[in-house]
Scaffold this motif. Structure first.
Motif, PDB file in Angstrom:
ATOM      1  N   ARG A 195      35.692  27.165  42.821  1.00  0.00           N
ATOM      2  CA  ARG A 195      36.267  27.989  41.755  1.00  0.00           C
ATOM      3  C   ARG A 195      36.498  29.426  42.181  1.00  0.00           C
ATOM      4  NH1 ARG A 195      33.360  29.304  35.882  1.00  0.00           N
ATOM      5  NH2 ARG A 195      34.663  31.112  35.364  1.00  0.00           N
ATOM      6  N   PHE A 196      35.687  29.953  43.097  1.00  0.00           N
ATOM      7  CA  PHE A 196      35.752  31.364  43.460  1.00  0.00           C
ATOM      8  C   PHE A 196      36.184  31.522  44.916  1.00  0.00           C
ATOM      9  CE2 PHE A 196      32.451  31.129  40.127  1.00  0.00           C
ATOM     10  CZ  PHE A 196      33.057  31.940  39.173  1.00  0.00           C
ATOM     11  N   LEU A 197      37.136  32.424  45.122  1.00  0.00           N
ATOM     12  CA  LEU A 197      37.658  32.730  46.454  1.00  0.00           C
ATOM     13  C   LEU A 197      37.306  34.167  46.804  1.00  0.00           C
ATOM     14  CD1 LEU A 197      39.517  31.868  48.879  1.00  0.00           C
ATOM     15  CD2 LEU A 197      41.385  32.961  47.619  1.00  0.00           C
ATOM     16  N   ALA A 198      36.666  34.351  47.948  1.00  0.00           N
ATOM     17  CA  ALA A 198      36.374  35.694  48.448  1.00  0.00           C
ATOM     18  C   ALA A 198      37.444  36.085  49.460  1.00  0.00           C
ATOM     19  CB  ALA A 198      34.995  35.732  49.103  1.00  0.00           C
ATOM     20  N   THR A 199      38.005  37.276  49.297  1.00  0.00           N
ATOM     21  CA  THR A 199      38.980  37.802  50.243  1.00  0.00           C
ATOM     22  C   THR A 199      38.453  39.099  50.835  1.00  0.00           C
ATOM     23  OG1 THR A 199      40.176  39.021  48.504  1.00  0.00           O
ATOM     24  CG2 THR A 199      40.921  36.778  49.008  1.00  0.00           C
ATOM     25  N   PHE A 200      38.793  39.328  52.099  1.00  0.00           N
ATOM     26  CA  PHE A 200      38.338  40.514  52.823  1.00  0.00           C
ATOM     27  C   PHE A 200      39.580  41.211  53.385  1.00  0.00           C
ATOM     28  CE2 PHE A 200      35.134  37.273  52.784  1.00  0.00           C
ATOM     29  CZ  PHE A 200      33.958  37.943  52.490  1.00  0.00           C
ATOM     30  N   SER A 201      39.771  42.477  52.972  1.00  0.00           N
ATOM     31  CA  SER A 201      41.026  43.168  53.253  1.00  0.00           C
ATOM     32  C   SER A 201      40.860  44.271  54.283  1.00  0.00           C
ATOM     33  CB  SER A 201      41.597  43.764  51.959  1.00  0.00           C
ATOM     34  OG  SER A 201      41.786  42.757  50.994  1.00  0.00           O
ATOM     35  N   ASP A 202      42.020  44.708  54.818  1.00  0.00           N
ATOM     36  CA  ASP A 202      42.000  45.746  55.842  1.00  0.00           C
ATOM     37  C   ASP A 202      41.671  47.126  55.278  1.00  0.00           C
ATOM     38  OD1 ASP A 202      44.311  46.191  54.459  1.00  0.00           O
ATOM     39  OD2 ASP A 202      45.644  46.146  56.201  1.00  0.00           O
ATOM     40  N   GLY A 260      38.980  47.611  53.717  1.00  0.00           N
ATOM     41  CA  GLY A 260      37.522  47.609  53.628  1.00  0.00           C
ATOM     42  C   GLY A 260      36.992  47.170  52.283  1.00  0.00           C
ATOM     43  N   THR A 261      37.641  46.179  51.656  1.00  0.00           N
ATOM     44  CA  THR A 261      37.225  45.713  50.346  1.00  0.00           C
ATOM     45  C   THR A 261      37.002  44.206  50.358  1.00  0.00           C
ATOM     46  OG1 THR A 261      38.497  47.452  49.253  1.00  0.00           O
ATOM     47  CG2 THR A 261      37.826  45.595  47.895  1.00  0.00           C
ATOM     48  N   MET A 262      35.875  43.779  49.781  1.00  0.00           N
ATOM     49  CA  MET A 262      35.666  42.369  49.488  1.00  0.00           C
ATOM     50  C   MET A 262      35.957  42.152  48.006  1.00  0.00           C
ATOM     51  SD  MET A 262      32.250  39.937  49.743  1.00  0.00           S
ATOM     52  CE  MET A 262      31.296  40.985  48.622  1.00  0.00           C
ATOM     53  N   SER A 263      36.816  41.189  47.718  1.00  0.00           N
ATOM     54  CA  SER A 263      37.145  40.860  46.333  1.00  0.00           C
ATOM     55  C   SER A 263      36.826  39.399  46.086  1.00  0.00           C
ATOM     56  CB  SER A 263      38.631  41.119  46.044  1.00  0.00           C
ATOM     57  OG  SER A 263      38.964  42.475  46.287  1.00  0.00           O
ATOM     58  N   ILE A 264      36.305  39.110  44.887  1.00  0.00           N
ATOM     59  CA  ILE A 264      36.054  37.735  44.477  1.00  0.00           C
ATOM     60  C   ILE A 264      37.026  37.410  43.348  1.00  0.00           C
ATOM     61  CG2 ILE A 264      34.367  36.046  43.699  1.00  0.00           C
ATOM     62  CD1 ILE A 264      33.567  37.265  46.304  1.00  0.00           C
ATOM     63  N   TRP A 265      37.728  36.269  43.495  1.00  0.00           N
ATOM     64  CA  TRP A 265      38.759  35.882  42.532  1.00  0.00           C
ATOM     65  C   TRP A 265      38.372  34.558  41.879  1.00  0.00           C
ATOM     66  CZ3 TRP A 265      42.642  39.467  42.172  1.00  0.00           C
ATOM     67  CH2 TRP A 265      42.781  40.360  43.237  1.00  0.00           C
TER      68      TRP A 265
END
Length: 542
Positions: free
Chosen positions: A125-132, A134-139
């Motif tokens: 159900r939850f996707l973690a993304t890691f961006s350039d 410097g942010t981790m987001s959970i969707w």
């Protein structure tokens, strides 16, 4: 009937320990049991889903929104759908059938940053993304294609995810690597020969009340080492993070900020590590080795050097040999030769601990003469001259907590992994020579495991416009015994699905929920591509 004389509460308690297929079969036995399960369907299937989460290490909040019997049953039977789809693809020599949904990230998110890495939290159900940036987001993927952000957390100098896992079905642990400069205080060796690896630990929990993730980071550990050093494996036990770096074991307690390190003496370089509260357990060429946790010292400097840790040599406390030794030395093309999906589940006496060993063998196609692995590594033969066999040997460790030296190792069996070649322009030796297990998870318990195969050596398939490489997977669930121990590697993403000027960046799969996410990107050097530079597909196996 005997069951009809039991109290209903006891009958339902027994049903609560059955898997979905057993529940279906039980309902077919008689009208009494059919009515019993139908009349208490919500409790039966909710309990079945709970057992499913416990058995496969799934994140329970992924299912907190479910309310109906149909939803509980659909979630609990996901391994059956995945297994059925796999065996259908294997039988028909076809790609794994899946339904894809193109994910729609908020425009403000995609214009301000580029996603570097993704992780699908087990539960689907939850996707973690890691961006350039410097942010981790959970969707939250529940309303896909639209996404709801339930956490945004800054990660300083993010470089990559080293490890992630669900703990106790309600927490997610993430160990990520930071890209930091070597401190000026370190002057021992020339900078061009030196690198520094820094890890930070993050624990995530989900609140059903406010529908948000909450994150807590604790501790940072920096290791200075040679630029040629490789981090072989990670495992986590409680507050202790265990890393295998070249042939050195490092234990870092991120809560107390203390550490210890050593080389394992008397045996070959370990290939994989597991642990429990008392022991670190290694897989080496010779067999399974165990050693106790040592005394720790505080982290008092900005960094620790690998060379200083390698000065301490410890011998195994106990050793359980294989019937014959293996060659588990890593190579650039096949870096992973031993693995287990439950590396962060304590090795205990309540169950067998299952792990796999990969072994390739080759013969010269015309003569049938065996060819040693060192000759294969030297590339003296063309791929067309080779016949390769990819074998997976499965073992089970029965650990005795009272007397670890009395633990036993059982050989479960060997499966030969093959792949269809119709429509795929790969040589016969491709699986044995090039494929490496990049992803390994339970589908329905430790005996039912899915391996996603990647090609770190970068074999080019010879397509007319570009070298498109597919993504492949295999399932070992006991049915291979009926096929003489043969397991077919089927395409998760067929090379023909990869459009020109694009490539697959990352894949995240949760077999126990029959879900996955594919991260795509366009060739940054392309002058012809007119679409987005990166996009994401959520898929359900059907």
């Amino acid at each position: 009937m005997i069951t009809s004389k039991m109290p209903l509460e006891l009958q339902l308690a027994i049903v609560g320990y059955l898997d979905p297929l057993d529940i279906f079969y039980l309902q077919l036995t008689c009208k009494h049991l059919y009515d019993l399960i139908e009349d208490s369907a919500e409790m039966v299937w909710r309990n079945c889903l709970n057992q499913h989460c416990l058995r496969n290490g799934l994140f329970w909040p992924s299912f907190a929104h479910l309310t109906t019997v149909a939803e509980y049953k659909h979630a609990a039977t996901a391994p059956l759908r995945f297994s059925t789809a796999y065996h259908r693809a294997s039988k028909n020599d076809s790609v794994l059938e899946k339904r894809c949904t193109r994910l729609q990230f908020p425009t403000t998110y995609t214009t301000d940053s580029m996603i570097l890495d993704i992780h699908l939290i087990p539960g689907g159900r939850f996707l973690a993304t890691f961006s350039d940036n410097g942010t981790m987001s959970i969707w939250d993927l529940r309303l896909a294609p639209k996404l709801e952000m339930v956490l945004s957390m800054p990660l300083e100098c993010f470089h990559g995810v080293a490890y992630s896992n669900v703990v106790d079905c309600d927490k997610v642990h993430i160990l990520y690597e930071l890209d930091l400069e070597i401190p000026a205080a370190y002057t021992a060796t020339p900078p061009e020969d030196t690198a520094m690896t820094t890890h930070e630990f993050v624990e995530l929990s989900f609140s059903v009340e406010d529908h948000k993730f909450h994150a807590q980071s604790s501790g940072r550990f920096s290791l200075i080492h040679s630029s040629e050093t490789q981090i072989q494996a990670h495992s986590v036990m409680g507050d202790k993070i265990i890393s295998l770096v070249d042939d050195v074991t490092i234990v870092w307690d991120h809560k107390r900020d203390v550490y210890a390190g050593w080389k394992l003496g008397g045996v070959s370089t370990p290939s994989e590590i597991f642990c429990n509260e008392g022991y670190i357990i290694y897989i080496t060429n010779e067999g399974v080795q165990g050693i106790t946790f040592p005394e720790y010292v505080p982290v008092t400097n900005e960094f620790v050097t690998l060379a200083s840790l390698a000065e301490t040599v410890r011998t195994p406390t106990f050793s359980i040999p294989f019937e014959r030794p293996y060659d588990l030395a890593r190579t650039d093309s096949v870096p992973n030769l031993a693995w287990g999906s439950d590396i962060c589940v304590p090795v205990g006496s309540d169950r067998q601990f299952v792990f796999d060993i990969r072994e390739s063998s080759f013969t010269e196609s015309r003569s049938g003469e065996p060819i040693p692995q060192d000759i294969i590594n030297s590339n003296e033969f063309e791929d067309s001259q080779l016949t390769g066999t990819l074998s997976i040997h499965r073992y089970a460790l029965k650990y005795h907590s009272q007397s670890p030296s009395s633990s036993s190792l059982s050989f479960i069996g060997t499966t030969t992994h093959t792949m269809p070649y119709e429509g795929i322009n790969y040589p016969q030796c491709y699986p044995a020579k090039y494929l490496s297990a990049c992803y390994y998870q339970w589908c329905d318990g430790p005996q039912s495991t899915v391996t996603v195969w990647s090609d770190p050596g970068g074999y080019v398939a010879g397509w007319p416009d570009s070298g498109h490489s597919g993504v492949f997977m295999s399932l070992v669930d006991g049915k291979e015994r009926m096929a003489g121990g043969e397991v077919e590697i089927v395409p998760l993403v067929h090379p023909h699905e990869v459009a020109n000027e694009t490539f697959l960046v990352e894949k995240a799969l949760c077999p126990a929920t029959a879900k996955g996410v594919l991260m795509w990107a366009a060739d940054p050097d392309s002058d012809e591509w007119e679409g987005p530079w990166e996009w994401f597909d959520l898929f359900d196996v059907v």
